[in-house]
Design a protein around this motif. Structure first.
Motif, short mmCIF file in Angstrom:
data_model
loop_
_atom_site.label_atom_id
_atom_site.label_comp_id
_atom_site.label_asym_id
_atom_site.label_seq_id
_atom_site.Cartn_x
_atom_site.Cartn_y
_atom_site.Cartn_z
N ARG A 155 26.56 8.76 -50.09
CA ARG A 155 25.52 9.96 -50.41
C ARG A 155 25.70 9.39 -52.00
NH1 ARG A 155 29.26 12.00 -47.29
NH2 ARG A 155 30.88 13.04 -49.08
N THR A 184 26.70 14.58 -42.66
CA THR A 184 27.47 13.76 -43.22
C THR A 184 28.52 12.74 -42.83
OG1 THR A 184 27.64 15.71 -45.10
CG2 THR A 184 29.80 14.33 -44.98
N ASP A 238 26.56 9.65 -42.39
CA ASP A 238 26.51 8.93 -43.80
C ASP A 238 27.29 7.97 -44.59
OD1 ASP A 238 24.59 8.47 -46.01
OD2 ASP A 238 26.22 9.93 -47.44
N ALA A 290 26.40 16.32 -48.01
CA ALA A 290 24.98 15.13 -47.52
C ALA A 290 23.63 15.99 -48.35
CB ALA A 290 25.12 14.41 -46.61
N VAL A 306 22.15 15.54 -51.61
CA VAL A 306 22.04 14.78 -52.20
C VAL A 306 20.31 14.43 -51.40
CG1 VAL A 306 21.81 12.07 -52.04
CG2 VAL A 306 24.06 13.88 -52.06
N ASN A 325 32.97 11.02 -57.72
CA ASN A 325 32.38 12.41 -57.74
C ASN A 325 32.09 13.42 -58.91
OD1 ASN A 325 31.25 11.93 -55.13
ND2 ASN A 325 33.60 13.51 -54.17
#
Length: 343
Positions: free
Chosen positions: A91, A136, A139, A181, A184, A221
């Motif tokens: 991400r 996701t 990713d 995801a 992003v 994060n």
């Protein structure tokens, strides 16, 4: 009678210390073989009991039987080699060593269906089950076969659909696809991300949700969030198209985030799981703080469509803190319920 403002969690809850290292993502199991299988079931039962004790209305498995919300599903698929690892940027935030797609991906057998049946047998409450979303999943891998994010996402969508249909048959009321995801890769979300998500839920009669957050309360994060400025408007890029999709519920992060509440207007008509619990802090919210978040959300979400929830999973927190936060979520929802009904 249907519960007004039914509470739920975004997914993961802390594991007991006898099963895995507490407060750690990707924590290795402390048991093996039959002991591990029994241990996971015991942990699931315990997690359910804690949700019930806290007054949670829509319960889940607390993701007790999985090490990680994405990779545990992928582990059960063929075409992915966990021994052949590559470092990728996840991400666009942090590097991780991930498995490699080496051939056509497929699902040889159900992944979570037995766990879902076990949970269903423990309770008559509505149950929600989380699966990783296609975007996701791609990713969290290195693709050495398809060489196309979109192609791989469509393959995963087909596999997720097979699993989702069996989860529905096992008695799951809501199937949630986790798509952090989506916050992003906006162009890809609008080009094919939402379409692959709809493929994953094709033919389901149960309710479906998509959970889009800013991630667990891990350092990578929280550092990224500091760069996002005073207003986090990522949802603005994807909500218009999600509003037109056939996903029933959208789960998002609100409490202690800088998401402007008016963005919820863009998904008017959908059910919304409003994250009213911050998972990036050990501070337990007061019921009044939870109620304040819900009141703000009610300006843009009809009361019969609002589900108070956590911002994200709580696996990295201690069990004591997580339970305190769940109790606060329930107490805050109860304050607002009384205000709405006058009872």
């Amino acid at each position: 009678m249907k519960t007004l403002l039914p509470t739920s969690t975004a997914g993961s809850l802390p594991k007991p210390s006898w099963l895995a290292q507490p407060e750690t993502l990707w924590s290795p199991w402390k048991l093996q073989g039959d002991e591990l299988r029994e241990g996971k079931q015991d942990a699931l039962r315990l997690s359910l009991q804690e949700q019930q004790q806290a007054g949670i209305d829509i319960v889940g498995d607390g993701e007790q039987s999985r090490q990680h919300f994405v990779t545990t599903f992928i582990e059960h698929l063929s075409g992915v080699d966990f021994a052949q690892r590559e470092t990728v940027r996840i991400r666009n935030r942090y590097d991780a060593s991930v498995p490699t797609v080496v051939g056509e991906v497929s699902r040889q057998k159900p992944v979570f269906v037995d766990d879902a049946k076990f949970l269903r047998a423990q309770t008559t409450q509505p149950i929600k089950w989380a699966l990783p979303g296609p975007m996701t999943m791609i990713d969290t891998l290195y693709d050495g076969h398809y060489k196309s994010r979109e192609k791989l996402a469509w393959e995963f969508a087909k596999i997720l659909n097979q699993e989702a249909k069996e989860l529905e048959a096992a008695g799951v009321d809501i199937i949630q696809f986790d798509e952090p995801a989506f916050n992003v890769f906006f162009d890809e979300v609008n080009d094919w991300g939402i379409a692959t998500l709809e493929r994953a839920r094709e033919g389901l009669k149960c309710e479906t949700a998509v959970h889009i957050c800013y991630g667990y309360g891990i350092k990578a994060n929280t550092e990224w969030k500091k760069t996002l400025g005073s207003e986090w408007r990522q949802y603005e890029e994807i909500f218009p198209k999600l509003q037109k999709s056939n996903i029933d519920i959208i789960s998002l992060e609100c409490h202690n985030s800088r998401v402007p509440m008016e963005l919820l207007e863009l998904i008017r008509g959908k059910k919304v799981m409003v994250g009213a619990i911050d998972v990036a802090t050990n501070t337990i919210e007061t019921p009044e703080e939870v109620a304040a978040t819900l009141r703000k959300a009610l300006q843009f979400v009809d009361a019969d469509k609002l589900c108070p929830c956590t911002n994200c999973g709580m696996a990295p927190l201690s069990r004591q803190v997580a339970l305190g936060k769940l109790k606060a979520l329930n107490a805050g929802a109860e304050i607002v319920r009384k205000e709405l009904t006058g009872l």
